[in-house]
Design an enzyme around this catalytic site. Structure first.
Site, mmCIF file in Angstrom:
data_model
loop_
_atom_site.group_PDB
_atom_site.id
_atom_site.type_symbol
_atom_site.label_atom_id
_atom_site.label_comp_id
_atom_site.label_asym_id
_atom_site.label_seq_id
_atom_site.Cartn_x
_atom_site.Cartn_y
_atom_site.Cartn_z
ATOM 1 C CB SER A 37 -0.888 0.020 1.241
ATOM 2 O OG SER A 37 -1.501 1.280 1.381
ATOM 3 C CB THR A 38 1.502 4.076 -2.107
ATOM 4 O OG1 THR A 38 2.420 3.180 -2.698
ATOM 5 C CG2 THR A 38 2.113 5.469 -2.027
ATOM 6 N NE ARG A 71 -4.512 -2.193 1.383
ATOM 7 C CZ ARG A 71 -4.306 -1.362 0.369
ATOM 8 N NH1 ARG A 71 -3.312 -1.571 -0.479
ATOM 9 N NH2 ARG A 71 -5.084 -0.311 0.189
ATOM 10 C CD GLN A 107 -9.664 4.842 -3.677
ATOM 11 O OE1 GLN A 107 -8.596 4.473 -3.216
ATOM 12 N NE2 GLN A 107 -9.815 6.011 -4.287
ATOM 13 C CG ASN A 110 -11.071 -4.498 -4.386
ATOM 14 O OD1 ASN A 110 -11.002 -4.034 -5.525
ATOM 15 N ND2 ASN A 110 -9.985 -4.771 -3.658
ATOM 16 C CB SER A 146 -7.219 -6.906 -7.879
ATOM 17 O OG SER A 146 -8.127 -5.880 -8.217
ATOM 18 C CG MET A 147 -2.318 -5.625 -4.862
ATOM 19 S SD MET A 147 -1.955 -4.764 -3.320
ATOM 20 C CE MET A 147 -3.458 -3.809 -3.089
ATOM 21 C CG LEU A 163 -4.146 6.764 -8.382
ATOM 22 C CD1 LEU A 163 -3.212 7.871 -7.900
ATOM 23 C CD2 LEU A 163 -4.132 6.716 -9.893
HETATM 24 N N1 CP Z 1 -5.935 3.322 -3.657
HETATM 25 C C1 CP Z 1 -5.229 2.599 -2.760
HETATM 26 O O1 CP Z 1 -5.764 1.936 -1.868
HETATM 27 O O2 CP Z 1 -3.878 2.692 -2.901
HETATM 28 P P1 CP Z 1 -2.793 1.870 -2.073
HETATM 29 O O3 CP Z 1 -2.973 0.413 -2.437
HETATM 30 O O4 CP Z 1 -1.474 2.436 -2.513
HETATM 31 O O5 CP Z 1 -3.049 2.071 -0.607
HETATM 32 N N1 NVA Z 2 -8.579 -3.468 -7.013
HETATM 33 C C1 NVA Z 2 -7.267 -3.125 -6.509
HETATM 34 C C2 NVA Z 2 -7.347 -1.873 -5.693
HETATM 35 C C3 NVA Z 2 -6.032 -1.376 -5.166
HETATM 36 C C4 NVA Z 2 -6.162 -0.137 -4.342
HETATM 37 C C5 NVA Z 2 -6.727 -4.289 -5.694
HETATM 38 O O1 NVA Z 2 -7.484 -4.904 -4.937
HETATM 39 O O2 NVA Z 2 -5.541 -4.582 -5.827
#
Ligand code: CP
Ligand code: NVA
Length: 336
Positions: A58-59, A109, A139, A185, A253-254, A292
Site C-alpha cells: 500500500s502507498t 488490509r 477509497q 472490490n 488486482s493484488m 491508483l
Molecule cells: N488506492 C489505494 O488503496 O492505494 P494503495 O494500495 O497504494 O493504498
Molecule cells: N482493485 C485493486 C485496488 C487497489 C487499491 C486491488 O485490490 O488490488
C-alpha cells in the site's frame, strides 16, 4: 464474540446514508482545519495506538493512515505480513484477541473479506477495513469527497477552500457515474454506496468479470428504494452514455498476478480513452477517477494526465477521509 456496541468500519453496506454523509462532512472539515487554518488536533489520541496490519502492499492507504494517527497524537504501529502472524502460524481469532487487548484500534488490509470479518468479530476495539478482496470502503469516501469538491461550490482563488460551506448531500445526488472495468472490490464498494446516496451508476464489465451476485441484488434493492438509476452491461459505450464521471481501476488486482495475460486479453476494448468517451456519449465535461495505482492498459495517458482527471486530488483525499474514519471510530466512537 466481541462486546456489542463497538463500531467497526468494514463496508458501507452496514452504514446509513446519513452516517456516510457524516464521515464526508467530517473529512471536509478536517481538510479545511489542517490545510487552510493550520489548526492542531488537540491530540485526542495521545497515548493510544492503532495497529496497522497489512498483508498486501500500500502507498496511499498506509501513508494516509499513519499520518492521520500522528496528527491526532496517537501511534500508528505498522505490522506487515513478514512481521506478525496474520493468519499464518496463528488463527485470526487468536491474533484478533491478542492484538486488540493491547491497542485501541485495528486497521487491516487482508486477502479474503472473511478475514476482516473474523478480526472484527473477536476484537475488543474498532476494526477498519483498509481493503479486502470484496470491499475498499475508505477509497469510496475519497471518491465522494473529490466529486463534492468538483461539483459543489468553487473557490474564488486556489487558497480559499469552500467545500465545507455546502453539505455533500446537496452536491452528490443526481450525478451519474460510469464504471468501465473489472467487477472488483472498488466497484462493489461503489455499488453498496452510490444507490443509497442517490448517485446513478452504470456498470460495464467484460463477460465473466461481473460483480458479485449478492452485491448486485443489494444495490438493486437500494436503487429501487432511493429511485436511483442503476444499470449493468458488458458494453463500455452503453455504460458511458450520459456519464458525468468515468471510473476504472486496474484489471489485475493484488493477488491476481497469475491471471495477467488472460485478463489483458479479456478486457480488450475497455481502455478509457477520449475516443471511447466520445463514442459512448459521455457528458461533454466528463471527469475521470481512478483509485491508483494505475497501469496504462486501463486508461490512456491523454485521459489520465488531462484536466478531466481528478486522480491526484482523489489520492490526497484518502488522507482526509481516513482521518475522518479514525476520528469517528477512535475519538468520537460513533458515526453520528
Ligand atoms: N488506492 C489505494 O488503496 O492505494 P494503495 O494500495 O497504494 O493504498
Ligand atoms: N482493485 C485493486 C485496488 C487497489 C487499491 C486491488 O485490490 O488490488
Amino acid at each position: 464474540p466481541a462486546p456489542q456496541g463497538i463500531p467497526h468500519y468494514l463496508t458501507h453496506a452496514d452504514l446509513s446514508a446519513k452516517e456516510i454523509y457524516n464521515l464526508l462532512a467530517s473529512a471536509i472539515q478536517h481538510k479545511y482545519n489542517v490545510k487552510y487554518l493550520n489548526k492542531s488536533s488537540g491530540a485526542p489520541l495521545a497515548g493510544k495506538t492503532l495497529a496497522v496490519m497489512f498483508s498486501k502492499r500500500s502507498t496511499r492507504t498506509r501513508v494516509a493512515t499513519e499520518s492521520s494517527v500522528t496528527y491526532l497524537g496517537g501511534h500508528p504501529m505498522f505490522l506487515g505480513s513478514q512481521d506478525i502472524q496474520l493468519g499464518v502460524n496463528e488463527s485470526l481469532l487468536d491474533t484478533s484477541k491478542v492484538v486488540s487487548s493491547m491497542v485501541d484500534g485495528i486497521m487491516a488490509r487482508v486477502g479474503s473479506h472473511s478475514d476482516i470479518e473474523t478480526l472484527a468479530r473477536y476484537s475488543t476495539v474498532p476494526v477498519i477495513n483498509a481493503l479486502s478482496d470484496k470491499y475498499h470502503p475508505t477509497q469510496i469516501l475519497a471518491d465522494l469527497m473529490t466529486l463534492h469538491e468538483t461539483y459543489g461550490p468553487q473557490p474564488s482563488s486556489p487558497s480559499s477552500y469552500v467545500a465545507h460551506q455546502t453539505h455533500p448531500s446537496q452536491t452528490l445526488p443526481g450525478l451519474r457515474v460510469a464504471w468501465i472495468g473489472d467487477g472488483n472490490n472498488i466497484l462493489h464498494s461503489m455499488m453498496v454506496t452510490f444507490p443509497k446516496l442517490g448517485i446513478g451508476l452504470n456498470v460495464a464489465t467484460p463477460k465473466g468479470y461481473e460483480p458479485n451476485e449478492e452485491i448486485i441484488k443489494h444495490a438493486q434493492s437500494e436503487a429501487k428504494s432511493s429511485q436511483t438509476h442503476l444499470m449493468f452491461s458488458s458494453d463500455p459505450r452503453e455504460a458511458i452514455k450520459d456519464a458525468d464521471v468515468i471510473v476504472t481501476d486496474t484489471w489485475i488486482s493484488m493477488g491476481q498476478e497469475e491471471e495477467k495475460v488472460q485478463r489483458i486479453k479479456d478486457f480488450a476494448g475497455f481502455q478509457i480513452t477520449s475516443q471511447l468517451a466520445k463514442e459512448g456519449g459521455a457528458k461533454s465535461d466528463w471527469k475521470f477517477l481512478h483509485c491508483l495505482p494505475r497501469k496504462q492498459e486501463e486508461v490512456s495517458d491523454e485521459v489520465f494526465y488531462s484536466p478531466r482527471s481528478l486522480v491526484f486530488q482523489e489520492a490526497e483525499n484518502r488522507k482526509w477521509t481516513i482521518l475522518a474514519v479514525i476520528d469517528a471510530l477512535m475519538v468520537k466512537k460513533s458515526f453520528d
